[in-house]
Design a protein around this motif. Sequence first.
Motif, mmCIF file in Angstrom:
data_model
loop_
_atom_site.group_PDB
_atom_site.id
_atom_site.type_symbol
_atom_site.label_atom_id
_atom_site.label_comp_id
_atom_site.label_asym_id
_atom_site.label_seq_id
_atom_site.Cartn_x
_atom_site.Cartn_y
_atom_site.Cartn_z
ATOM 1 N N LYS A 19 -1.595 -3.517 -6.330
ATOM 2 C CA LYS A 19 -0.338 -2.882 -5.923
ATOM 3 C C LYS A 19 0.832 -3.817 -6.193
ATOM 4 O O LYS A 19 1.900 -3.388 -6.620
ATOM 5 N N ASP A 31 3.115 -1.088 0.583
ATOM 6 C CA ASP A 31 2.519 -0.382 -0.547
ATOM 7 C C ASP A 31 2.776 1.117 -0.548
ATOM 8 O O ASP A 31 2.223 1.842 -1.367
ATOM 9 N N ILE A 39 4.009 2.546 -4.012
ATOM 10 C CA ILE A 39 2.947 2.610 -5.017
ATOM 11 C C ILE A 39 1.978 3.737 -4.685
ATOM 12 O O ILE A 39 1.644 4.558 -5.552
ATOM 13 N N LYS A 40 1.512 3.799 -3.451
ATOM 14 C CA LYS A 40 0.555 4.832 -3.061
ATOM 15 C C LYS A 40 1.124 6.230 -3.265
ATOM 16 O O LYS A 40 0.430 7.134 -3.740
#
Length: 84
Positions: free
Chosen positions: A31, A47, A50-51
Amino acid sequence: VKINNCLLDLTAKEYMILELLIKNQNKVFSKANLYESIWHEEYIGDDNAIKTHISNIRSKLKKFNPNENYIETVWGLGYRLFKK
């Protein structure tokens, strides 16, 4: 991006993430790697961005080809383009 002769509507960040994964098919991106490569900022451990982007890309790809997994989660490491 085209999939099954259909145009896939991606945001700029989604496109950049997918492009990075395609250009580096053998590499697993953490990540932090993804965040720093796409946002050009230091990764501070959050994160969610990104997720969310990975989830959105997966959802968009699945609409056009529901039987295919394109982005693999490598547990504890990150993401890479799925290989059969």
